[in-house]
Design a protein around this motif. Structure first.
Motif, PDB file in Angstrom:
ATOM      1  N   SER A 120       0.854  -1.193   0.000  1.00 20.97           N
ATOM      2  CA  SER A 120       0.000   0.000   0.000  1.00 20.97           C
ATOM      3  C   SER A 120       0.882   1.233   0.000  1.00 20.97           C
ATOM      4  CB  SER A 120      -0.914   0.010   1.226  1.00 20.97           C
ATOM      5  OG  SER A 120      -1.638   1.234   1.286  1.00 20.97           O
ATOM      6  N   HIS A 121       0.980   1.890  -1.139  1.00 18.25           N
ATOM      7  CA  HIS A 121       1.779   3.111  -1.248  1.00 18.25           C
ATOM      8  C   HIS A 121       0.963   4.337  -0.862  1.00 18.25           C
ATOM      9  CE1 HIS A 121       5.105   1.061  -3.274  1.00 18.25           C
ATOM     10  NE2 HIS A 121       4.174   0.381  -3.921  1.00 18.25           N
ATOM     11  N   SER A 122      -0.328   4.293  -1.103  1.00 18.40           N
ATOM     12  CA  SER A 122      -1.260   5.365  -0.764  1.00 18.40           C
ATOM     13  C   SER A 122      -2.640   4.863  -1.162  1.00 18.40           C
ATOM     14  CB  SER A 122      -0.933   6.664  -1.503  1.00 18.40           C
ATOM     15  OG  SER A 122      -1.129   6.506  -2.901  1.00 18.40           O
ATOM     16  N   CYS A 123      -3.668   5.584  -0.759  1.00 18.69           N
ATOM     17  CA  CYS A 123      -5.024   5.247  -1.214  1.00 18.69           C
ATOM     18  C   CYS A 123      -5.932   6.442  -0.972  1.00 18.69           C
ATOM     19  CB  CYS A 123      -5.563   4.002  -0.503  1.00 18.69           C
ATOM     20  SG  CYS A 123      -5.893   4.209   1.262  1.00 18.69           S
ATOM     21  N   VAL A 124      -7.064   6.449  -1.636  1.00 16.72           N
ATOM     22  CA  VAL A 124      -8.019   7.545  -1.498  1.00 16.72           C
ATOM     23  C   VAL A 124      -8.491   7.676  -0.049  1.00 16.72           C
ATOM     24  CG1 VAL A 124     -10.336   8.321  -2.154  1.00 16.72           C
ATOM     25  CG2 VAL A 124      -8.783   7.422  -3.898  1.00 16.72           C
ATOM     26  N   THR A 126      -6.966   6.903   2.933  1.00 16.83           N
ATOM     27  CA  THR A 126      -6.007   7.550   3.828  1.00 16.83           C
ATOM     28  C   THR A 126      -5.699   8.974   3.372  1.00 16.83           C
ATOM     29  OG1 THR A 126      -4.178   6.483   2.618  1.00 16.83           O
ATOM     30  CG2 THR A 126      -4.959   5.410   4.647  1.00 16.83           C
ATOM     31  N   TRP A 127      -5.751   9.225   2.059  1.00 20.23           N
ATOM     32  CA  TRP A 127      -5.552  10.588   1.543  1.00 20.23           C
ATOM     33  C   TRP A 127      -6.615  11.530   2.105  1.00 20.23           C
ATOM     34  CZ3 TRP A 127      -8.140  14.353  -1.131  1.00 20.23           C
ATOM     35  CH2 TRP A 127      -7.386  15.353  -1.747  1.00 20.23           C
ATOM     36  N   LEU A 128      -7.873  11.134   2.031  1.00 15.37           N
ATOM     37  CA  LEU A 128      -8.959  11.964   2.565  1.00 15.37           C
ATOM     38  C   LEU A 128      -8.809  12.167   4.069  1.00 15.37           C
ATOM     39  CD1 LEU A 128     -12.035  10.593   0.598  1.00 15.37           C
ATOM     40  CD2 LEU A 128     -11.203  12.953   0.568  1.00 15.37           C
ATOM     41  N   HIS A 129      -8.410  11.112   4.760  1.00 16.14           N
ATOM     42  CA  HIS A 129      -8.215  11.192   6.211  1.00 16.14           C
ATOM     43  C   HIS A 129      -7.144  12.221   6.552  1.00 16.14           C
ATOM     44  CE1 HIS A 129      -7.931   9.635  10.362  1.00 16.14           C
ATOM     45  NE2 HIS A 129      -6.622   9.717  10.203  1.00 16.14           N
ATOM     46  N   ALA A 130      -6.021  12.193   5.839  1.00 12.83           N
ATOM     47  CA  ALA A 130      -4.892  13.070   6.155  1.00 12.83           C
ATOM     48  C   ALA A 130      -5.073  14.490   5.638  1.00 12.83           C
ATOM     49  CB  ALA A 130      -3.606  12.471   5.590  1.00 12.83           C
ATOM     50  N   VAL A 131      -5.585  14.620   4.416  1.00 13.70           N
ATOM     51  CA  VAL A 131      -5.606  15.927   3.748  1.00 13.70           C
ATOM     52  C   VAL A 131      -6.831  16.738   4.129  1.00 13.70           C
ATOM     53  CG1 VAL A 131      -5.617  17.086   1.497  1.00 13.70           C
ATOM     54  CG2 VAL A 131      -4.228  15.032   1.841  1.00 13.70           C
ATOM     55  N   ARG A 132      -7.990  16.086   4.216  1.00 21.32           N
ATOM     56  CA  ARG A 132      -9.233  16.818   4.473  1.00 21.32           C
ATOM     57  C   ARG A 132      -9.910  16.451   5.785  1.00 21.32           C
ATOM     58  NH1 ARG A 132     -12.084  16.512  -1.548  1.00 21.32           N
ATOM     59  NH2 ARG A 132     -10.387  17.567  -2.701  1.00 21.32           N
ATOM     60  N   GLY A 133      -9.374  15.448   6.484  1.00 20.71           N
ATOM     61  CA  GLY A 133     -10.012  15.008   7.719  1.00 20.71           C
ATOM     62  C   GLY A 133     -11.392  14.435   7.482  1.00 20.71           C
ATOM     63  N   GLN A 134     -11.566  13.777   6.345  1.00 17.45           N
ATOM     64  CA  GLN A 134     -12.866  13.236   5.955  1.00 17.45           C
ATOM     65  C   GLN A 134     -12.808  11.721   5.811  1.00 17.45           C
ATOM     66  OE1 GLN A 134     -13.842  15.156   2.245  1.00 17.45           O
ATOM     67  NE2 GLN A 134     -14.051  17.179   3.147  1.00 17.45           N
ATOM     68  N   TRP A 140     -16.550   7.559  -4.212  1.00 11.55           N
ATOM     69  CA  TRP A 140     -15.340   6.836  -3.827  1.00 11.55           C
ATOM     70  C   TRP A 140     -15.599   5.823  -2.712  1.00 11.55           C
ATOM     71  CZ3 TRP A 140     -11.583   7.256  -7.146  1.00 11.55           C
ATOM     72  CH2 TRP A 140     -11.402   8.446  -7.868  1.00 11.55           C
ATOM     73  N   ALA A 141     -16.816   5.676  -2.261  1.00 14.38           N
ATOM     74  CA  ALA A 141     -17.095   4.839  -1.091  1.00 14.38           C
ATOM     75  C   ALA A 141     -16.687   3.383  -1.303  1.00 14.38           C
ATOM     76  CB  ALA A 141     -18.575   4.930  -0.734  1.00 14.38           C
ATOM     77  N   TRP A 142     -16.799   2.897  -2.527  1.00 15.96           N
ATOM     78  CA  TRP A 142     -16.438   1.500  -2.809  1.00 15.96           C
ATOM     79  C   TRP A 142     -14.953   1.222  -2.580  1.00 15.96           C
ATOM     80  CZ3 TRP A 142     -12.722   0.962  -6.552  1.00 15.96           C
ATOM     81  CH2 TRP A 142     -12.552   2.024  -7.435  1.00 15.96           C
ATOM     82  N   GLN A 143     -14.149   2.281  -2.607  1.00 17.46           N
ATOM     83  CA  GLN A 143     -12.703   2.088  -2.450  1.00 17.46           C
ATOM     84  C   GLN A 143     -12.361   1.410  -1.123  1.00 17.46           C
ATOM     85  OE1 GLN A 143      -9.679   3.416  -3.982  1.00 17.46           O
ATOM     86  NE2 GLN A 143     -10.586   4.175  -5.866  1.00 17.46           N
ATOM     87  N   LYS A 144     -13.039   1.818  -0.063  1.00 16.62           N
ATOM     88  CA  LYS A 144     -12.704   1.266   1.252  1.00 16.62           C
ATOM     89  C   LYS A 144     -12.969  -0.229   1.296  1.00 16.62           C
ATOM     90  CE  LYS A 144     -13.166   2.031   6.200  1.00 16.62           C
ATOM     91  NZ  LYS A 144     -13.718   2.911   7.262  1.00 16.62           N
ATOM     92  N   ASP A 145     -14.125  -0.651   0.799  1.00 17.03           N
ATOM     93  CA  ASP A 145     -14.465  -2.080   0.818  1.00 17.03           C
ATOM     94  C   ASP A 145     -13.513  -2.882  -0.069  1.00 17.03           C
ATOM     95  OD1 ASP A 145     -16.577  -1.612   2.526  1.00 17.03           O
ATOM     96  OD2 ASP A 145     -18.060  -1.455   0.918  1.00 17.03           O
TER      97      ASP A 145
END
Length: 366
Positions: A120-124, A126-134, A140-145
């Motif tokens: 895992s180099h990055s993902c949408v 963790t990006w949202l978590h770090a950059v926008r706190g969201q 993009w919801a399917w990405q997590k599953d």
């Protein structure tokens, strides 16, 4: 008994893309694996590589390109449906005895008999978590599953830093068989003398690279800030850099030459699971000025100058302090280079071979 079931050297099928840092990670690691006797096939996703990229890859590995896009380049999950079939065909033709996937989503629905390692180099998410706190939602919801399914399917999961591993588990919950292996990089070129500018290199259209703070710092810093990398993204994103000296997209060799020429290397990133550009700059002996984020503290604490990622004035002050003091630049350059030499490609490849052994042993024990 089990060791006899673990082939050495291996035939490794590894995914890549030609857009971001995964390309450099996969090529540098593959080159080192091949030097140690392995055979590597690179399977690319997304926009096709340039002629220069193709020449470099094919100088030591085989290269194939898939029709499936990277998961982070599509909002339509069904666009990934053909990936398992494409990979099965390549794995069979190549006679792969291990598959190394450079995105967890790629492992979600794959069914191969050989060991499976996911990085895992990055993902949408963790990006949202770090950059926008969201939290991820909507298109993009399917990405997590899908990523979660990929983690569960993998024989071993690898993160490039402890901080990224912690963020993955904060976003996805516990991930069994999760290991941390820092990236490595090749030594850079030498130049007769450094020049009076700071350098930053990234995909600046990515909000997580923090172009706004960099540009505000450039307006008041004592030295100019040269910026390498694209300003425009595929989905219409655009970074506005009015005060930096923009160089646009440059090849990897040219980027390394710029790092050797620059008297300071800057990274204002809000989100960096590892930060390969900082490592490459440090290998050239450039003093580092980095955003004070967990990843950079983990890797560069004591070997770089840090600033609050939201404070453009603090960044400008760091640049100006180094610009005025050649001895301080040399001190921080030496610190960065010493730390960087510990992050060698040889060490990374050796650690990855141990991961491959673990994944192979797990398959052999079934």
């Amino acid at each position: 008994m089990l060791q006899s079931l673990i082939p050495r050297p291996r035939r490794i099928l590894m995914t890549t893309d030609a857009v971001g840092g995964v390309w450099r990670y996969s090529l540098d690691l593959a080159r080192e694996l091949v030097a140690g006797g392995d055979t590597v096939m690179l399977a690319g996703l997304g926009p096709r590589p340039s002629a220069e990229q193709v020449r470099e890859a094919q100088s030591f590995a085989s290269l194939a390109w898939l029709e499936t896009p990277p998961d982070w380049m599509t909002r339509d999950e069904s666009a990934l449906d053909r990936f398992p079939e494409e990979m099965q065909a390549i794995a069979t033709a190549f006679a792969a005895d291990l598959v190394h996937l450079n995105a967890p989503a790629q492992a979600a629905r794959i069914d191969l008999p050989c060991p499976l390692v996911v990085v895992s180099h990055s993902c949408v998410v963790t990006w949202l978590h770090a950059v926008r706190g969201q939290v991820v939602a909507g298109d993009w919801a399917w990405q997590k599953d899908r990523n979660r399914a990929g983690f569960d399917r993998a024989g071993v999961v690898v993160a490039p830093s402890r901080s990224h591993a912690a963020m993955l588990e904060a976003c996805y919950g516990a991930i069994p068989r999760l290991s941390v292996i820092h990236n490595g990089a090749l030594p850079g070129p030498a130049v007769p003398r450094r020049e009076s500018f700071a350098l930053a290199a990234a995909r600046w259209w990515d909000e997580g690279k923090n172009a706004k703070v960099l540009d505000a710092a450039a307006a008041i810093a004592e030295w100019p800030i040269y910026v390498a990398g694209p300003l425009d993204g595929a989905d219409g994103q655009r970074a506005c850099l009015d005060h930096c000296v923009t160089l646009g997209q440059v090849g990897h060799a040219e980027a390394r030459r710029l790092m050797a020429r620059a008297s300071i290397f800057v990274s204002p990133s809000i989100y960096e699971p590892f930060g390969l550009a900082a490592l490459e700059a440090a290998l050239s002996g450039a003093p580092l000025v980095l955003a004070d984020i967990a990843t950079y503290r983990e890797i560069w604490d004591g070997a770089a100058m840090f600033f609050d990622m939201h404070d453009s004035r603090a960044l400008a002050q760091c640049i100006s302090r180094l610009a005025r003091d050649a001895d301080l630049r040399r001190q921080f350059g030496r610190r960065a280079a010493r730390r960087a030499r510990k992050l060698s490609l040889q060490a990374q490849a050796a650690a990855m071979r141990e991961i491959y052994d673990r994944a192979a042993t797990a398959v052999a024990e079934r």
